[in-house]
Write a protein that holds these residues in place. Structure first.
Motif, PDB file in Angstrom:
ATOM      1  N   CYS A  67       0.812  -1.220   0.000  1.00  0.00           N
ATOM      2  CA  CYS A  67       0.000   0.000   0.000  1.00  0.00           C
ATOM      3  C   CYS A  67       0.847   1.271   0.000  1.00  0.00           C
ATOM      4  O   CYS A  67       0.319   2.359  -0.218  1.00  0.00           O
ATOM      5  CB  CYS A  67      -0.951  -0.002   1.191  1.00  0.00           C
ATOM      6  N   ASP A  98      -1.933  -5.846  -3.258  1.00  0.00           N
ATOM      7  CA  ASP A  98      -3.213  -5.257  -2.861  1.00  0.00           C
ATOM      8  C   ASP A  98      -3.867  -4.618  -4.079  1.00  0.00           C
ATOM      9  O   ASP A  98      -3.301  -3.728  -4.700  1.00  0.00           O
ATOM     10  CB  ASP A  98      -2.981  -4.203  -1.776  1.00  0.00           C
ATOM     11  N   THR A  99      -5.066  -5.094  -4.434  1.00  0.00           N
ATOM     12  CA  THR A  99      -5.857  -4.431  -5.469  1.00  0.00           C
ATOM     13  C   THR A  99      -7.192  -3.938  -4.907  1.00  0.00           C
ATOM     14  O   THR A  99      -8.106  -3.601  -5.663  1.00  0.00           O
ATOM     15  CB  THR A  99      -6.126  -5.359  -6.675  1.00  0.00           C
ATOM     16  N   TYR A 100      -7.301  -3.902  -3.599  1.00  0.00           N
ATOM     17  CA  TYR A 100      -8.520  -3.421  -2.949  1.00  0.00           C
ATOM     18  C   TYR A 100      -8.627  -1.901  -3.080  1.00  0.00           C
ATOM     19  O   TYR A 100      -9.699  -1.353  -3.334  1.00  0.00           O
ATOM     20  CB  TYR A 100      -8.518  -3.831  -1.480  1.00  0.00           C
ATOM     21  N   VAL A 101      -7.488  -1.218  -2.907  1.00  0.00           N
ATOM     22  CA  VAL A 101      -7.440   0.237  -3.031  1.00  0.00           C
ATOM     23  C   VAL A 101      -7.384   0.601  -4.513  1.00  0.00           C
ATOM     24  O   VAL A 101      -6.570   0.068  -5.267  1.00  0.00           O
ATOM     25  CB  VAL A 101      -6.211   0.806  -2.295  1.00  0.00           C
ATOM     26  N   THR A 102      -8.248   1.528  -4.943  1.00  0.00           N
ATOM     27  CA  THR A 102      -8.433   1.810  -6.366  1.00  0.00           C
ATOM     28  C   THR A 102      -7.143   2.160  -7.079  1.00  0.00           C
ATOM     29  O   THR A 102      -6.825   1.606  -8.144  1.00  0.00           O
ATOM     30  CB  THR A 102      -9.451   2.947  -6.551  1.00  0.00           C
ATOM     31  N   LYS A 105      -4.636  -0.487  -8.309  1.00  0.00           N
ATOM     32  CA  LYS A 105      -4.982  -1.372  -9.428  1.00  0.00           C
ATOM     33  C   LYS A 105      -4.454  -0.876 -10.759  1.00  0.00           C
ATOM     34  O   LYS A 105      -4.534  -1.591 -11.759  1.00  0.00           O
ATOM     35  CB  LYS A 105      -6.506  -1.550  -9.503  1.00  0.00           C
ATOM     36  N   TYR A 110       0.572  -1.763 -10.227  1.00  0.00           N
ATOM     37  CA  TYR A 110       0.459  -3.170  -9.838  1.00  0.00           C
ATOM     38  C   TYR A 110       1.688  -3.970 -10.264  1.00  0.00           C
ATOM     39  O   TYR A 110       2.128  -4.878  -9.556  1.00  0.00           O
ATOM     40  CB  TYR A 110      -0.818  -3.773 -10.416  1.00  0.00           C
ATOM     41  N   HIS A 134       0.652  -9.528   3.242  1.00  0.00           N
ATOM     42  CA  HIS A 134      -0.531  -8.675   3.141  1.00  0.00           C
ATOM     43  C   HIS A 134      -1.164  -8.974   1.782  1.00  0.00           C
ATOM     44  O   HIS A 134      -0.534  -8.734   0.744  1.00  0.00           O
ATOM     45  CB  HIS A 134      -0.125  -7.199   3.228  1.00  0.00           C
ATOM     46  N   ARG A 136      -4.847  -8.541  -0.374  1.00  0.00           N
ATOM     47  CA  ARG A 136      -6.254  -8.147  -0.530  1.00  0.00           C
ATOM     48  C   ARG A 136      -6.604  -8.183  -2.012  1.00  0.00           C
ATOM     49  O   ARG A 136      -6.021  -7.472  -2.825  1.00  0.00           O
ATOM     50  CB  ARG A 136      -6.517  -6.748   0.044  1.00  0.00           C
ATOM     51  N   LYS A 137      -7.567  -9.057  -2.332  1.00  0.00           N
ATOM     52  CA  LYS A 137      -8.058  -9.214  -3.701  1.00  0.00           C
ATOM     53  C   LYS A 137      -6.917  -9.466  -4.680  1.00  0.00           C
ATOM     54  O   LYS A 137      -6.882  -8.893  -5.773  1.00  0.00           O
ATOM     55  CB  LYS A 137      -8.879  -7.988  -4.123  1.00  0.00           C
ATOM     56  N   SER A 161      -8.321 -12.790   4.430  1.00  0.00           N
ATOM     57  CA  SER A 161      -9.615 -12.319   3.937  1.00  0.00           C
ATOM     58  C   SER A 161     -10.138 -13.147   2.765  1.00  0.00           C
ATOM     59  O   SER A 161     -11.069 -12.725   2.081  1.00  0.00           O
ATOM     60  CB  SER A 161      -9.495 -10.852   3.486  1.00  0.00           C
TER      61      SER A 161
END
Length: 265
Positions: A67, A98-102, A105, A110, A134, A136-137, A161
């Motif tokens: 992040c 992490d691809t949860y935060v716009t 992505k 990425y 870590h 996320r998605k 998650s």
């Protein structure tokens, strides 16, 4: 009795009363806290904080968090490699995708995440060190990169998650699943299903303080600081879901944590 496998105890939120928090954590039965890093600019603070306590024992796990990918530079990977040689480090963390935060992505961003994740996994593999993930998605890409690097644990998937099949895949790859304050919330139905399905031997607990506060300590609608002293609330929720006593849970979780991060070796 309890080991907090993920707590950002070097965070600014603890500057004013860090010593008092440690006293209360010990009183709550917390004997060790793993403190993951997230950016090179805070590594010196991480080691300063972790060098200041014998009980509970504080373990440093420096790393470059996905992040914060916008501020990571190649030289930070070089610095990390040097730290692992010269300082006391229990693991590399927290690292991952992490691809949860716009904005994370974005294809270029990425790609940079994947590059830094890969390089940190290689450092861990070369030094035979655990990692703290870590994710996320991004589970499929994490599996792919773990396989391509040939990293097979040990380590922990922080604040897990995913679903049951993803959980089983991580365990097959040598990881345990980090369970935190989310388990204390009734709406976290998928996490409850995962915890019920997975053997107790595959789990560890964490606070992720100052974030992810257990429901019983949330006050009003504002932000509340989570703390390692609240770890027993996570343990109690886990014991209830698994239908085991706190004594049995504490014994197994200590073994799991020690094995995942080679603590007390």
């Amino acid at each position: 009795m309890w080991i907090d496998t993920h707590c950002h105890f070097d965070a600014e939120e603890f500057e004013a009363d860090r010593e008092q928090v440690l006293v209360r954590a010990v009183q709550a039965g917390v004997e060790a806290i793993v403190v993951p890093g997230y950016a090179a600019r805070h590594w010196e603070r991480l080691f300063r904080v972790c060098g200041g306590s014998d009980l509970p024992r504080l373990y440093a796990a420096p790393g470059l968090h996905p992040c914060y990918i916008h501020e990571h530079q190649f030289e930070h990977l070089v610095q990390l490699a040097a730290l692992l040689q010269s300082r006391s480090c229990i693991a590399i963390g927290e690292i991952g995708l992490d691809t949860y935060v716009t904005d994370l992505k974005d294809p270029e961003v990425y790609r940079k995440q994947q590059q830094y994740f890969t390089e940190q996994l290689r450092l861990a593999k070369d030094r035979d060190m655990p990692v703290i993930l870590h994710v996320r998605k991004a589970h499929a890409d994490v599996f792919r990169i773990l396989k391509s690097v040939g990293f097979s644990g040990p380590g922990i998937v922080h604040a897990f998650s995913g679903g049951i099949e993803e959980a089983r895949h991580y365990v097959r790859m040598g990881f345990r699943l980090g369970i935190g304050g989310s388990l204390t919330y009734g709406q976290a139905k998928r996490l409850h299903e995962v915890v019920r399905a997975m053997p107790l031997e595959t789990l560890v607990i964490e606070t992720d303080a100052p974030d992810m506060i257990p429901s019983s300590f949330r006050r009003g609608g504002g932000h509340c600081r989570n703390s390692p002293e609240y770890l027993p609330a996570v343990a109690e929720a886990l014991a209830a879901v698994k239908g085991v006593s706190l004594a049995r849970l504490a014994e197994q979780l200590k073994e799991n944590s020690r094995d995942s991060l080679r603590l007390f070796h």
